[in-house]
Design a protein around this motif. Structure first.
Motif, PDB file in Angstrom:
ATOM      1  N   GLY A  53       0.799  -1.219   0.000  1.00 19.05           N
ATOM      2  CA  GLY A  53       0.000   0.000   0.000  1.00 19.05           C
ATOM      3  C   GLY A  53       0.827   1.263   0.000  1.00 19.05           C
ATOM      4  N   THR A  54       2.012   1.219   0.570  1.00 17.53           N
ATOM      5  CA  THR A  54       2.857   2.407   0.585  1.00 17.53           C
ATOM      6  C   THR A  54       3.694   2.529  -0.688  1.00 17.53           C
ATOM      7  OG1 THR A  54       4.647   1.248   1.726  1.00 17.53           O
ATOM      8  CG2 THR A  54       3.036   2.419   3.099  1.00 17.53           C
ATOM      9  N   ARG A  55       3.800   1.442  -1.443  1.00 16.95           N
ATOM     10  CA  ARG A  55       4.627   1.469  -2.650  1.00 16.95           C
ATOM     11  C   ARG A  55       3.815   1.602  -3.930  1.00 16.95           C
ATOM     12  NH1 ARG A  55       9.261  -3.038  -1.366  1.00 16.95           N
ATOM     13  NH2 ARG A  55       9.979  -2.040   0.529  1.00 16.95           N
ATOM     14  N   PHE A  56       2.586   1.091  -3.923  1.00 15.37           N
ATOM     15  CA  PHE A  56       1.786   1.065  -5.138  1.00 15.37           C
ATOM     16  C   PHE A  56       0.371   1.535  -4.859  1.00 15.37           C
ATOM     17  CE2 PHE A  56       4.794  -2.498  -5.266  1.00 15.37           C
ATOM     18  CZ  PHE A  56       5.547  -2.155  -6.377  1.00 15.37           C
ATOM     19  N   THR A  57      -0.181   2.259  -5.797  1.00 15.35           N
ATOM     20  CA  THR A  57      -1.584   2.641  -5.681  1.00 15.35           C
ATOM     21  C   THR A  57      -2.444   1.492  -6.214  1.00 15.35           C
ATOM     22  OG1 THR A  57      -1.704   3.574  -7.901  1.00 15.35           O
ATOM     23  CG2 THR A  57      -0.990   5.064  -6.117  1.00 15.35           C
ATOM     24  N   ALA A  58      -3.718   1.515  -5.904  1.00 15.63           N
ATOM     25  CA  ALA A  58      -4.633   0.492  -6.409  1.00 15.63           C
ATOM     26  C   ALA A  58      -4.647   0.501  -7.937  1.00 15.63           C
ATOM     27  CB  ALA A  58      -6.035   0.727  -5.859  1.00 15.63           C
ATOM     28  N   GLU A  59      -4.544   1.675  -8.528  1.00 20.00           N
ATOM     29  CA  GLU A  59      -4.530   1.788  -9.987  1.00 20.00           C
ATOM     30  C   GLU A  59      -3.274   1.148 -10.581  1.00 20.00           C
ATOM     31  OE1 GLU A  59      -5.053   4.527  -7.964  1.00 20.00           O
ATOM     32  OE2 GLU A  59      -7.227   4.499  -8.219  1.00 20.00           O
ATOM     33  N   GLU A  60      -2.129   1.326  -9.929  1.00 21.37           N
ATOM     34  CA  GLU A  60      -0.888   0.717 -10.410  1.00 21.37           C
ATOM     35  C   GLU A  60      -0.947  -0.809 -10.315  1.00 21.37           C
ATOM     36  OE1 GLU A  60       2.580   3.973  -9.379  1.00 21.37           O
ATOM     37  OE2 GLU A  60       1.671   2.865  -7.717  1.00 21.37           O
ATOM     38  N   ILE A  61      -1.512  -1.303  -9.237  1.00 20.51           N
ATOM     39  CA  ILE A  61      -1.659  -2.758  -9.072  1.00 20.51           C
ATOM     40  C   ILE A  61      -2.584  -3.308 -10.142  1.00 20.51           C
ATOM     41  CG2 ILE A  61      -2.542  -4.578  -7.552  1.00 20.51           C
ATOM     42  CD1 ILE A  61      -1.592  -2.757  -5.188  1.00 20.51           C
ATOM     43  N   GLU A  62      -3.692  -2.642 -10.375  1.00 23.66           N
ATOM     44  CA  GLU A  62      -4.654  -3.057 -11.405  1.00 23.66           C
ATOM     45  C   GLU A  62      -4.001  -3.044 -12.790  1.00 23.66           C
ATOM     46  OE1 GLU A  62      -8.253  -4.188 -13.191  1.00 23.66           O
ATOM     47  OE2 GLU A  62      -7.896  -4.004 -11.047  1.00 23.66           O
ATOM     48  N   LYS A  63      -3.258  -1.997 -13.085  1.00 23.81           N
ATOM     49  CA  LYS A  63      -2.590  -1.878 -14.386  1.00 23.81           C
ATOM     50  C   LYS A  63      -1.565  -3.000 -14.563  1.00 23.81           C
ATOM     51  CE  LYS A  63       0.180   1.117 -17.266  1.00 23.81           C
ATOM     52  NZ  LYS A  63       1.297   1.989 -17.279  1.00 23.81           N
ATOM     53  N   TYR A  64      -0.771  -3.269 -13.537  1.00 20.18           N
ATOM     54  CA  TYR A  64       0.217  -4.342 -13.619  1.00 20.18           C
ATOM     55  C   TYR A  64      -0.465  -5.680 -13.879  1.00 20.18           C
ATOM     56  CZ  TYR A  64       3.869  -7.649 -12.550  1.00 20.18           C
ATOM     57  OH  TYR A  64       4.764  -8.690 -12.645  1.00 20.18           O
ATOM     58  N   TYR A  65      -1.513  -5.970 -13.150  1.00 16.25           N
ATOM     59  CA  TYR A  65      -2.237  -7.227 -13.320  1.00 16.25           C
ATOM     60  C   TYR A  65      -2.785  -7.338 -14.740  1.00 16.25           C
ATOM     61  CZ  TYR A  65      -5.689 -10.891 -12.761  1.00 16.25           C
ATOM     62  OH  TYR A  65      -6.421 -12.032 -12.923  1.00 16.25           O
ATOM     63  N   THR A  66      -3.405  -6.290 -15.223  1.00 16.35           N
ATOM     64  CA  THR A  66      -3.992  -6.297 -16.567  1.00 16.35           C
ATOM     65  C   THR A  66      -2.932  -6.521 -17.627  1.00 16.35           C
ATOM     66  OG1 THR A  66      -5.740  -4.804 -15.832  1.00 16.35           O
ATOM     67  CG2 THR A  66      -5.364  -4.941 -18.195  1.00 16.35           C
ATOM     68  N   GLU A  67      -1.777  -5.900 -17.465  1.00 17.48           N
ATOM     69  CA  GLU A  67      -0.716  -5.999 -18.469  1.00 17.48           C
ATOM     70  C   GLU A  67       0.094  -7.285 -18.376  1.00 17.48           C
ATOM     71  OE1 GLU A  67       1.598  -2.458 -17.943  1.00 17.48           O
ATOM     72  OE2 GLU A  67       0.071  -1.178 -18.871  1.00 17.48           O
ATOM     73  N   ASN A  68       0.105  -7.926 -17.207  1.00 23.08           N
ATOM     74  CA  ASN A  68       1.005  -9.055 -17.008  1.00 23.08           C
ATOM     75  C   ASN A  68       0.337 -10.395 -16.748  1.00 23.08           C
ATOM     76  OD1 ASN A  68       3.808  -7.801 -16.985  1.00 23.08           O
ATOM     77  ND2 ASN A  68       2.624  -6.454 -15.676  1.00 23.08           N
ATOM     78  N   TYR A  69      -0.952 -10.403 -16.532  1.00 22.35           N
ATOM     79  CA  TYR A  69      -1.630 -11.673 -16.275  1.00 22.35           C
ATOM     80  C   TYR A  69      -1.688 -12.489 -17.549  1.00 22.35           C
ATOM     81  CZ  TYR A  69      -5.232 -15.133 -15.640  1.00 22.35           C
ATOM     82  OH  TYR A  69      -5.909 -16.322 -15.598  1.00 22.35           O
ATOM     83  N   SER A  70      -1.425 -13.764 -17.454  1.00 22.49           N
ATOM     84  CA  SER A  70      -1.641 -14.660 -18.582  1.00 22.49           C
ATOM     85  C   SER A  70      -2.212 -15.972 -18.063  1.00 22.49           C
ATOM     86  CB  SER A  70      -0.356 -14.879 -19.374  1.00 22.49           C
ATOM     87  OG  SER A  70       0.580 -15.625 -18.640  1.00 22.49           O
ATOM     88  N   GLU A  71      -3.079 -16.506 -18.851  1.00 21.32           N
ATOM     89  CA  GLU A  71      -3.731 -17.756 -18.512  1.00 21.32           C
ATOM     90  C   GLU A  71      -2.725 -18.906 -18.567  1.00 21.32           C
ATOM     91  OE1 GLU A  71      -7.652 -20.206 -20.069  1.00 21.32           O
ATOM     92  OE2 GLU A  71      -6.893 -18.523 -21.224  1.00 21.32           O
ATOM     93  N   ILE A  72      -2.902 -19.889 -17.696  1.00 18.39           N
ATOM     94  CA  ILE A  72      -2.077 -21.089 -17.722  1.00 18.39           C
ATOM     95  C   ILE A  72      -2.689 -22.033 -18.743  1.00 18.39           C
ATOM     96  CG2 ILE A  72      -1.239 -23.062 -16.403  1.00 18.39           C
ATOM     97  CD1 ILE A  72      -1.490 -21.268 -13.880  1.00 18.39           C
ATOM     98  N   LEU A  73      -1.880 -22.448 -19.703  1.00 18.08           N
ATOM     99  CA  LEU A  73      -2.382 -23.269 -20.796  1.00 18.08           C
ATOM    100  C   LEU A  73      -1.699 -24.629 -20.843  1.00 18.08           C
ATOM    101  CD1 LEU A  73      -2.340 -20.588 -23.644  1.00 18.08           C
ATOM    102  CD2 LEU A  73      -4.279 -21.276 -22.230  1.00 18.08           C
TER     103      LEU A  73
END
Length: 169
Positions: A53-73
């Motif tokens: 919480g002191t290093r990242f905003t909720a928006e930064e966490i959301e952006k990272y997840y959106t840009e870096n999440y990938s499905e396990i195939l």
């Protein structure tokens, strides 16, 4: 603990049995151990929340997840290699098209068996001996073209057009 006791009562078992066998906490042998475990987990979670919480905003966490999440195939593939010259590109492409044609002619109930046999016969990488099986991979584990094509497939489907990567089709 009260919530867990209530849940245990619904299953008509005592608390320790419930947390061992229903909640997967096999090392808990008493209510006191459960209390210590839950307290410890709570403190760990709060410490992590405070640091994050002191290093990242909720928006930064959301952006990272959106840009870096990938499905396990998990997929099967057949790699047809080519060299740097144009002739081997064409030959590899035509071989891949031929294999797709063979799959197109296969009854759907026999498709996995046919694919495995073609992979064993034609695939140029080590997965040939498992019928082309590549399990539990994410975007960063394979080249992007392969991941993209794999992620667009429906279950028990195969590409109708060869997918070109730096390693082949």
């Amino acid at each position: 603990i009260e919530y867990l006791k209530s849940s245990a009562a619904q299953y008509n078992v005592d608390l320790v049995y419930f947390v061992k066998y229903y909640a997967g906490l096999a090392n808990i042998n008493s209510e006191e151990e459960l209390k210590n475990y839950l307290t410890s987990q709570y403190k760990i979670n709060k410490a992590v929340e405070k640091q994050v919480g002191t290093r990242f905003t909720a928006e930064e966490i959301e952006k990272y997840y959106t840009e870096n999440y990938s499905e396990i195939l998990t997929v099967r593939h057949i790699l047809i290699e080519f060299d740097e010259d144009e002739d081997t590109y064409d030959e590899a492409y035509n071989t891949a098209l031929n294999l797709i044609g063979k799959l197109n002619e296969t009854d759907s109930k026999d498709l996995t068996e046919k694919f495995e046999s073609l992979a064993f016969e034609y695939s140029a990488d080590g997965s040939y001996n498992t019928g082309g099986l590549i399990e539990d991979f994410v975007a960063g584990d394979v080249v992007s073209e392969f991941y993209q094509a794999s992620s667009e497939l429906e279950v028990n489907a195969y590409t109708k057009v060869p997918v070109k990567t730096q390693f082949g089709y």
